[in-house]
Motif scaffolding. Structure first.
Motif, PDB file in Angstrom:
ATOM      1  N   ASP A 210       0.985  -1.208  -0.118  1.00 21.04           N
ATOM      2  CA  ASP A 210      -0.078   0.020   0.053  1.00 21.04           C
ATOM      3  C   ASP A 210       0.895   1.130  -0.005  1.00 21.04           C
ATOM      4  O   ASP A 210       0.587   2.091  -0.626  1.00 21.04           O
ATOM      5  CB  ASP A 210      -1.037  -0.177   1.203  1.00 21.04           C
ATOM      6  N   ALA A 211       1.979   1.313   0.912  1.00 18.19           N
ATOM      7  CA  ALA A 211       2.931   2.291   0.772  1.00 18.19           C
ATOM      8  C   ALA A 211       3.558   2.591  -0.656  1.00 18.19           C
ATOM      9  O   ALA A 211       3.657   3.745  -1.099  1.00 18.19           O
ATOM     10  CB  ALA A 211       3.955   2.057   1.905  1.00 18.19           C
ATOM     11  N   LEU A 223      -2.735   3.617 -10.827  1.00 20.58           N
ATOM     12  CA  LEU A 223      -2.982   2.065 -10.464  1.00 20.58           C
ATOM     13  C   LEU A 223      -3.895   1.504 -11.285  1.00 20.58           C
ATOM     14  O   LEU A 223      -5.002   2.087 -11.686  1.00 20.58           O
ATOM     15  CB  LEU A 223      -3.497   2.265  -8.727  1.00 20.58           C
ATOM     16  N   ARG A 224      -3.708   0.465 -11.682  1.00 16.97           N
ATOM     17  CA  ARG A 224      -4.626  -0.554 -12.556  1.00 16.97           C
ATOM     18  C   ARG A 224      -5.246  -1.527 -11.874  1.00 16.97           C
ATOM     19  O   ARG A 224      -6.546  -1.918 -12.351  1.00 16.97           O
ATOM     20  CB  ARG A 224      -3.498  -1.218 -13.757  1.00 16.97           C
ATOM     21  N   GLY A 233       0.877 -13.147  -1.409  1.00 17.59           N
ATOM     22  CA  GLY A 233       1.247 -11.953  -0.972  1.00 17.59           C
ATOM     23  C   GLY A 233       0.357 -10.771  -1.135  1.00 17.59           C
ATOM     24  O   GLY A 233      -0.734 -11.178  -2.168  1.00 17.59           O
ATOM     25  N   ARG A 234       0.380  -9.746  -0.836  1.00 20.45           N
ATOM     26  CA  ARG A 234      -0.425  -8.536  -1.259  1.00 20.45           C
ATOM     27  C   ARG A 234       0.330  -7.635  -2.381  1.00 20.45           C
ATOM     28  O   ARG A 234       1.278  -7.329  -2.261  1.00 20.45           O
ATOM     29  CB  ARG A 234      -0.661  -7.391   0.189  1.00 20.45           C
ATOM     30  N   VAL A 248       3.945  -4.581  -8.019  1.00 19.17           N
ATOM     31  CA  VAL A 248       4.496  -4.606  -6.661  1.00 19.17           C
ATOM     32  C   VAL A 248       3.829  -5.687  -5.824  1.00 19.17           C
ATOM     33  O   VAL A 248       2.584  -5.746  -5.681  1.00 19.17           O
ATOM     34  CB  VAL A 248       4.639  -3.207  -5.964  1.00 19.17           C
ATOM     35  N   ILE A 249       4.792  -6.345  -5.036  1.00 21.00           N
ATOM     36  CA  ILE A 249       4.179  -7.395  -4.085  1.00 21.00           C
ATOM     37  C   ILE A 249       4.779  -7.589  -2.842  1.00 21.00           C
ATOM     38  O   ILE A 249       6.055  -7.412  -2.765  1.00 21.00           O
ATOM     39  CB  ILE A 249       3.969  -8.962  -4.811  1.00 21.00           C
ATOM     40  N   ASP A 250       4.198  -7.404  -1.658  1.00 16.22           N
ATOM     41  CA  ASP A 250       4.735  -7.600  -0.278  1.00 16.22           C
ATOM     42  C   ASP A 250       4.539  -9.122   0.032  1.00 16.22           C
ATOM     43  O   ASP A 250       3.323  -9.571   0.357  1.00 16.22           O
ATOM     44  CB  ASP A 250       3.692  -6.821   0.578  1.00 16.22           C
TER      45      ASP A 250
END
Length: 265
Positions: A210-211, A223-224, A233-234, A248-250
């Motif tokens: 999110d950051a 943002l798509r 992951g998020r 991007v993935i956390d």
């Protein structure tokens, strides 16, 4: 890192008309620092996460100006042989294998559905020095409107076995090298906007999805999709200010149960 096996994703780069702008954006979003620009190699500039090479950015060559796009490279022990398999499997060799100094040999190709990718036969440059760490490559998915063509093509070019995800309404395939899943394939259906072109979506690891999205959009990114929680992951999918899509993935923040898959090799 150890040399990647045949068919494993091993490098990523992208051409940007505004190279300084790309460096500012990805430096802020992914924490990258940048090496010296190699003028003898067309302005090729390596990107580093915590001092490890994770990607590169480069100005477009004359005649190649246009929308920016990330290119994923797959490891090859013999780029000439891999290029032959591309043709035999119905793909197109866009750029013949070319020696890049002592660094290695590169080739650019398309699958039958128009998905562009690279082939890299490593020399002194073996590819990613880090993966699945903050700022580094983590995952990639082929987005195609011709899933059957991609499903036949990639295992014909690389030594992949395949699994199909068992999820209603989603046509998603996974390609494995031995016991390691290295690539996904998403079917682009009519639910996707018409502007979604065949491409490989590259995921970069971030400590906080999110950051990273907030920072990217502050800097002019779009943002798509997402952010969304998954068992892997998020993640979120973005376009940078020059139009290059990426995710991007956390990977430390997971949610839900792993999906069931069926071997279809």
């Amino acid at each position: 890192m150890a040399v990647q096996p045949e068919g494993a994703p091993c490098w990523a780069d992208a051409m940007f008309g505004d190279l300084d702008g790309a460096k500012r954006f990805y430096g802020e979003v992914l924490g990258w620092t940048f090496g010296e620009t190699a003028s003898e190699f067309g302005g090729y500039t390596q990107c580093y996460a915590n001092g490890k090479a994770v990607a590169a950015v480069v100005p477009p060559m004359p005649g190649q100006e246009g929308q920016s796009q990330w290119c994923l490279y797959f490891a090859s022990a013999d780029a000439e042989a891999t290029a032959r398999r591309v043709r035999e499997a119905g793909g197109e060799v866009v750029m013949e294998p070319m020696r890049v100094g002592d660094f290695g040999t590169m080739c650019l190709a398309r699958d039958p559905g128009g998905v562009m990718f690279g082939i890299w036969q490593g020399g002194t440059h073996e590819g990613f020095e880090a993966m699945a760490e903050p700022g580094a490559y983590c995952w990639a998915e082929v987005y195609t409107r011709e899933p059957g063509a991609s499903d036949a093509f990639f295992p014909a070019v690389f030594p992949y076995t395949a699994k199909q995800m068992e999820e209603e309404g989603v046509d998603f395939r996974l390609f494995d090298l031995d016991d390691r899943t290295v690539l996904g394939r998403m079917a682009v259906t009519d639910d996707f906007p018409p502007a979604v072109r065949p491409y490989i979506n590259v995921y970069f690891t971030v400590p906080d999805c999110d950051a990273a999205v907030a920072r990217a959009t502050e800097l002019g990114g779009v943002l798509r999709f997402g952010p969304m929680g998954t068992p892997f992951g998020r993640f979120a999918t973005l376009s940078d200010p020059q139009g290059a899509d990426f995710s991007v993935i956390d990977i430390t923040t997971t949610e839900g149960e792993m999906p069931k898959v069926t071997d279809v090799s």
